[in-house]
Design a protein around this motif. Structure first.
Motif, PDB file in Angstrom:
ATOM      1  N   LEU A 124       9.045   6.372  11.828  1.00 37.66           N
ATOM      2  CA  LEU A 124       9.592   6.338  10.471  1.00 37.66           C
ATOM      3  C   LEU A 124       8.466   6.236   9.437  1.00 37.66           C
ATOM      4  CD1 LEU A 124      12.059   6.140   8.565  1.00 37.66           C
ATOM      5  CD2 LEU A 124      11.965   3.678   8.888  1.00 37.66           C
ATOM      6  N   GLN A 125       7.506   5.364   9.691  1.00 36.78           N
ATOM      7  CA  GLN A 125       6.383   5.214   8.772  1.00 36.78           C
ATOM      8  C   GLN A 125       5.522   6.480   8.752  1.00 36.78           C
ATOM      9  OE1 GLN A 125       3.076   2.431   9.587  1.00 36.78           O
ATOM     10  NE2 GLN A 125       3.640   1.429   7.661  1.00 36.78           N
ATOM     11  N   HIS A 126       5.341   7.096   9.902  1.00 37.72           N
ATOM     12  CA  HIS A 126       4.586   8.352   9.988  1.00 37.72           C
ATOM     13  C   HIS A 126       5.279   9.440   9.171  1.00 37.72           C
ATOM     14  CE1 HIS A 126       1.553  10.919  11.795  1.00 37.72           C
ATOM     15  NE2 HIS A 126       2.489  11.801  12.070  1.00 37.72           N
ATOM     16  N   ARG A 127       6.585   9.518   9.312  1.00 36.35           N
ATOM     17  CA  ARG A 127       7.389  10.487   8.561  1.00 36.35           C
ATOM     18  C   ARG A 127       7.243  10.269   7.060  1.00 36.35           C
ATOM     19  NH1 ARG A 127      13.766   9.724   7.956  1.00 36.35           N
ATOM     20  NH2 ARG A 127      12.938   8.205   6.510  1.00 36.35           N
ATOM     21  N   GLU A 128       7.308   9.012   6.636  1.00 39.84           N
ATOM     22  CA  GLU A 128       7.178   8.678   5.212  1.00 39.84           C
ATOM     23  C   GLU A 128       5.814   9.100   4.664  1.00 39.84           C
ATOM     24  OE1 GLU A 128       9.308   7.247   2.968  1.00 39.84           O
ATOM     25  OE2 GLU A 128      10.921   7.219   4.425  1.00 39.84           O
ATOM     26  N   LYS A 129       4.774   8.837   5.439  1.00 41.52           N
ATOM     27  CA  LYS A 129       3.428   9.196   4.995  1.00 41.52           C
ATOM     28  C   LYS A 129       3.270  10.714   4.915  1.00 41.52           C
ATOM     29  CE  LYS A 129       1.187   4.977   6.576  1.00 41.52           C
ATOM     30  NZ  LYS A 129       0.218   4.377   7.507  1.00 41.52           N
TER      31      LYS A 129
ATOM     32  N   ALA B  90      -6.057   8.545   5.087  1.00 37.45           N
ATOM     33  CA  ALA B  90      -6.821   7.508   5.783  1.00 37.45           C
ATOM     34  C   ALA B  90      -5.925   6.620   6.641  1.00 37.45           C
ATOM     35  CB  ALA B  90      -7.590   6.660   4.776  1.00 37.45           C
ATOM     36  N   SER B  91      -4.688   6.432   6.201  1.00 35.22           N
ATOM     37  CA  SER B  91      -3.791   5.527   6.926  1.00 35.22           C
ATOM     38  C   SER B  91      -2.833   6.237   7.874  1.00 35.22           C
ATOM     39  CB  SER B  91      -2.986   4.691   5.927  1.00 35.22           C
ATOM     40  OG  SER B  91      -2.039   5.503   5.250  1.00 35.22           O
TER      41      SER B  91
ATOM     42  N   ILE C 221       0.835  -1.205   0.000  1.00 36.60           N
ATOM     43  CA  ILE C 221       0.000   0.000   0.000  1.00 36.60           C
ATOM     44  C   ILE C 221       0.869   1.255   0.000  1.00 36.60           C
ATOM     45  CG2 ILE C 221      -1.600   1.358   1.427  1.00 36.60           C
ATOM     46  CD1 ILE C 221      -2.967  -1.352   2.111  1.00 36.60           C
ATOM     47  N   MET C 222       1.981   1.223   0.730  1.00 28.16           N
ATOM     48  CA  MET C 222       2.905   2.370   0.729  1.00 28.16           C
ATOM     49  C   MET C 222       3.511   2.575  -0.666  1.00 28.16           C
ATOM     50  SD  MET C 222       3.108   4.208   3.432  1.00 28.16           S
ATOM     51  CE  MET C 222       4.660   5.053   3.259  1.00 28.16           C
TER      52      MET C 222
END
Length: 167
Positions: free
Chosen positions: A87-92, A78-79, A53-54
């Motif tokens: 790290l994932q928050h930063r990427e989003k 939404a995600s 999904i990313m």
């Protein structure tokens, strides 16, 4: 001398052309990512689903098609609350900033990239995007001032011409 003239015209062309360093994504890559998401949905691995999904979100916000970019933004928003790590928050946040940049919402893009930099202040990709966004905001301001000055000049010229005809 010719090199300086060439460089001048190149800089003027890039100013009005709006070239940036953010990559574009072709439709065939988006289709492949969509297929990957569909395949991952059939499996049991949540990590694989999340990663696919990313990748699809990345492809969508880097698309040349406005509807793809909007779809990518919607998926990321939404995600965003479900980010499993900083790290994932930063990427989003970064991908959302790219998406908003692509849609012309530069102030929103700048807000998001600044949030990225709060998480990772030295992240070169986010620093480069911030500079690109700020350059675009400045460029749009210069163009707006130029249009306004031209309009004022035309109006003043029209008034002066009308007054000179009356005399």
């Amino acid at each position: 001398m010719e090199a300086k003239i060439g460089k001048f015209f190149e800089s003027v062309g890039s100013f009005f052309g709006g070239a940036d360093q953010i990559p574009w994504c072709d439709r065939d890559i988006i289709v492949a990512c969509e297929r990957e998401v569909a395949d991952a949905a059939k499996g049991d691995s949540e990590e694989l689903k999340s990663e696919s999904i990313m990748r699809l979100s990345w492809a969508l916000v880097h698309s040349r098609q406005a509807e793809d970019v909007q779809r990518g933004i919607a998926m990321l928003e939404a995600s965003l609350a479900n980010s499993s790590s900083p790290l994932q928050h930063r990427e989003k946040l970064y991908l959302l900033a790219v998406g908003y940049y692509r849609t012309g919402e530069y102030s929103r893009s700048r807000q998001l990239v600044e949030q990225c930099l709060e998480i990772a202040p030295d992240w070169r990709q986010a620093l480069a995007l911030k500079k690109t966004v700020e350059d675009r905001i400045a460029k749009d301001g210069v163009i707006g001032i130029g249009i306004t000055a031209t309009a004022v000049g035309l109006i003043a010229g029209g008034i002066a011409a009308a007054l000179s005809r009356k005399k």
